[in-house]
Enzyme design. Structure first.
Site, PDB file in Angstrom:
ATOM      1  N   LYS A   2       0.460   6.454  11.870  1.00  0.00           N
ATOM      2  CA  LYS A   2       0.070   5.064  12.070  1.00  0.00           C
ATOM      3  C   LYS A   2      -0.452   4.814  13.469  1.00  0.00           C
ATOM      4  O   LYS A   2      -1.315   3.959  13.665  1.00  0.00           O
ATOM      5  CB  LYS A   2       1.244   4.130  11.774  1.00  0.00           C
ATOM      6  CG  LYS A   2       1.563   4.021  10.296  1.00  0.00           C
ATOM      7  CD  LYS A   2       2.305   2.740   9.994  1.00  0.00           C
ATOM      8  CE  LYS A   2       2.542   2.603   8.504  1.00  0.00           C
ATOM      9  NZ  LYS A   2       3.341   1.426   8.171  1.00  0.00           N
TER      10      LYS A   2
ATOM     11  N   LYS B 168      -2.723   9.841   0.086  1.00  0.00           N
ATOM     12  CA  LYS B 168      -1.798   8.934  -0.604  1.00  0.00           C
ATOM     13  C   LYS B 168      -2.507   7.615  -0.955  1.00  0.00           C
ATOM     14  O   LYS B 168      -3.311   7.125  -0.160  1.00  0.00           O
ATOM     15  CB  LYS B 168      -0.655   8.664   0.384  1.00  0.00           C
ATOM     16  CG  LYS B 168       0.578   8.075  -0.172  1.00  0.00           C
ATOM     17  CD  LYS B 168       1.619   7.926   0.929  1.00  0.00           C
ATOM     18  CE  LYS B 168       1.210   6.879   1.939  1.00  0.00           C
ATOM     19  NZ  LYS B 168       2.301   6.410   2.803  1.00  0.00           N
TER      20      LYS B 168
ATOM     21  N   LYS C  49      -2.094   0.826   0.911  1.00  0.00           N
ATOM     22  CA  LYS C  49      -2.535  -0.556   1.086  1.00  0.00           C
ATOM     23  C   LYS C  49      -3.672  -0.651   2.088  1.00  0.00           C
ATOM     24  O   LYS C  49      -4.456  -1.586   2.045  1.00  0.00           O
ATOM     25  CB  LYS C  49      -1.383  -1.386   1.665  1.00  0.00           C
ATOM     26  CG  LYS C  49      -0.256  -1.657   0.718  1.00  0.00           C
ATOM     27  CD  LYS C  49       0.910  -2.275   1.481  1.00  0.00           C
ATOM     28  CE  LYS C  49       2.051  -2.613   0.542  1.00  0.00           C
ATOM     29  NZ  LYS C  49       3.282  -2.925   1.238  1.00  0.00           N
TER      30      LYS C  49
HETATM   31  P1  AMP Z   1       5.257   0.118   1.817  1.00  0.00           P
HETATM   32  O1  AMP Z   1       4.127  -0.527   1.169  1.00  0.00           O
HETATM   33  O2  AMP Z   1       4.853   1.161   2.802  1.00  0.00           O
HETATM   34  O3  AMP Z   1       6.287  -0.843   2.346  1.00  0.00           O
HETATM   35  O4  AMP Z   1       5.975   0.917   0.652  1.00  0.00           O
HETATM   36  C1  AMP Z   1       6.848   0.315  -0.285  1.00  0.00           C
HETATM   37  C2  AMP Z   1       7.441   1.372  -1.193  1.00  0.00           C
HETATM   38  O5  AMP Z   1       6.407   1.965  -1.984  1.00  0.00           O
HETATM   39  C3  AMP Z   1       8.120   2.530  -0.438  1.00  0.00           C
HETATM   40  O6  AMP Z   1       9.292   2.902  -1.139  1.00  0.00           O
HETATM   41  C4  AMP Z   1       7.094   3.620  -0.480  1.00  0.00           C
HETATM   42  O7  AMP Z   1       7.681   4.898  -0.413  1.00  0.00           O
HETATM   43  C5  AMP Z   1       6.447   3.388  -1.849  1.00  0.00           C
HETATM   44  N1  AMP Z   1       5.065   3.892  -1.880  1.00  0.00           N
HETATM   45  C6  AMP Z   1       4.044   3.504  -1.066  1.00  0.00           C
HETATM   46  N2  AMP Z   1       2.915   4.180  -1.371  1.00  0.00           N
HETATM   47  C7  AMP Z   1       3.238   5.010  -2.402  1.00  0.00           C
HETATM   48  C8  AMP Z   1       2.494   5.961  -3.167  1.00  0.00           C
HETATM   49  N3  AMP Z   1       1.195   6.194  -2.950  1.00  0.00           N
HETATM   50  N4  AMP Z   1       3.149   6.637  -4.147  1.00  0.00           N
HETATM   51  C9  AMP Z   1       4.466   6.412  -4.393  1.00  0.00           C
HETATM   52  N5  AMP Z   1       5.215   5.542  -3.711  1.00  0.00           N
HETATM   53  C10 AMP Z   1       4.614   4.827  -2.721  1.00  0.00           C
END
Ligand code: AMP
Ligand code: TRP
Length: 355
Positions: free
Chosen positions: A115, A217, A220
């Site tokens: 990041k 990956k 967002k």
């Molecule tokens: P975040 O949007 O980073 O707060 O992620 C929220 C949740 O979604 C966390 O548990 C991440 O590990 C999961 N997550 C985010 N991106 C992915 C992805 N591409 N595949 C699987 N899990 C994800």
């Protein structure tokens, strides 16, 4: 006291479009765990501000993630849904953990490196300390289980290291105050104040990849909207994105072995398996030997069938801002009472005078 009571905690950042990876990797597991455990689900707005956020968009995203939790089926009456900043004990415990964790531990965190990018000198101090706040989120409730996607594994290992160091550093004080709990660490039974939290990272969807590049990956923050399926996408958009998803020219194999070295095909098969709640092997039994021109429309139909109702429900809930704010307020009060119970002990353990 012996053994910690099972308690699930997880968090999602309000930083933009929730996508299929968030849903399959995290939110769907949150929903399933409600039947077997007490759960606390948190919209982590203080984590969001480790990178610049427009204030009005942050408010909007916080409500949107809350709406997604509710639309997916999280019950805010039986469990707890709230936004992190309402419960100041998270920040208080994070400070304590800043003094427990070592620079060397945080220096190893790959998410910070990703990041912060090349310009590390210009990253916020909060972005560097992000994992100690995450440990505090979990441990302020002495939560035992945390469902997350694969990318959070390292942060959860750090959470265990912090819990263990705190338990060791203050062991005699914890014993004297009688606020510790017996727990198993491998074969050994040890005494400590914080549990060594277990991650829940399993199933075919722990890491959903970008639809444009099977080695990246789904995220967002990817500038290309075609790289992800947003939870708010309508049926036409979902179908279009799957139709345009990158693939290779070969037909699907009949065994998972045949997906090696084919990251895009592997990703789409994983998404199908996860949405249909079947094994990859089963997907390949159905589609082995078929072209993507057959598989993609089937995947699009399945994705629309599973996601469109959630998008509709999100729209309905989002229209009622008063309801969402009420859920967060009520959840914040209940979470705050639990967190304060832990912090009263933490302050006494450390020697911070209070009432
Ligand atoms: P975040 O949007 O980073 O707060 O992620 C929220 C949740 O979604 C966390 O548990 C991440 O590990 C999961 N997550 C985010 N991106 C992915 C992805 N591409 N595949 C699987 N899990 C994800
Ligand atoms: N770091 C997590 C992510 O980016 C979000 C998060 C913050 C979290 N605190 C947490 C996840 C506590 C689980 C438990 O996805």
């Amino acid at each position: 006291m012996s053994a910690f009571k099972p308690l699930v905690f997880s968090g999602v950042q309000p930083t933009g479009n929730l996508h299929l990876g968030n849903y399959l990797g995290a939110i769907r597991k949150f929903v399933a765990l409600q039947d077997t455990s007490d759960c606390i689900y948190c919209v982590v707005d203080m984590h969001a501000i480790t990178m610049w956020q427009d204030p009005a968009e942050l408010e909007q995203s916080t409500r949107e993630v809350t709406a997604a939790f509710l639309a997916a089926g999280i019950d805010p009456a039986k469990h707890i849904v709230f936004n992190q900043s309402r419960v100041m004990q998270h920040a208080e415990l994070a400070w304590v953990f800043n003094c427990v964790a070592r620079m060397g531990w945080l220096n190893r965190m790959t998410q910070f490196k990703d990041k912060a990018g090349k310009d590390r000198e210009n990253a916020s101090v909060g972005l560097f300390a992000y994992p100690t706040l995450m440990a505090a989120d979990i441990l302020v409730y002495r939560a035992t289980h945390v469902p997350v996607g694969d990318d959070q594994k390292q942060h959860l290992e750090l959470t265990r290291d912090i819990a263990q160091k705190f338990n060791n550093d203050f062991s005699s004080r914890i014993e004297a105050l009688g606020c510790g709990v017996e727990m198993k660490v491998g074969e050994e039974t040890v005494h400590g104040f914080f549990p060594l939290t277990e991650p829940i990272i399993e199933g075919p969807a722990t890491r959903i990849m970008s639809l444009r590049d099977g080695t990246k990956k789904m995220s967002k923050s990817d500038p290309s909207d075609l790289s992800r399926i947003n939870l708010t996408d309508d049926a036409d958009t979902i179908s279009k994105k799957i139709r345009k998803a990158k693939t290779d020219p070969a037909p699907l194999p009949s065994e998972p072995e045949g997906l090696k070295e084919r990251p895009e095909a592997d990703n789409l098969v994983g998404i199908y398996a996860s949405l249909a709640e079947i094994a990859r092997e089963e997907v390949l039994r159905q589609f082995g030997g078929q072209q993507f021109s057959v598989f993609k429309p089937a995947l699009a139909d399945l994705a629309v069938e599973k996601l469109a109702p959630i998008a509709g429900e999100m729209r309905r809930i989002s229209a009622d801002r008063g309801y969402i704010d009420g859920v967060l307020r009520d959840g914040g009060m209940r979470a705050g009472a639990l967190a304060e119970t832990t912090m009263k002990d933490v302050r006494r353990i450390i020697g911070l005078l209070g009432d």
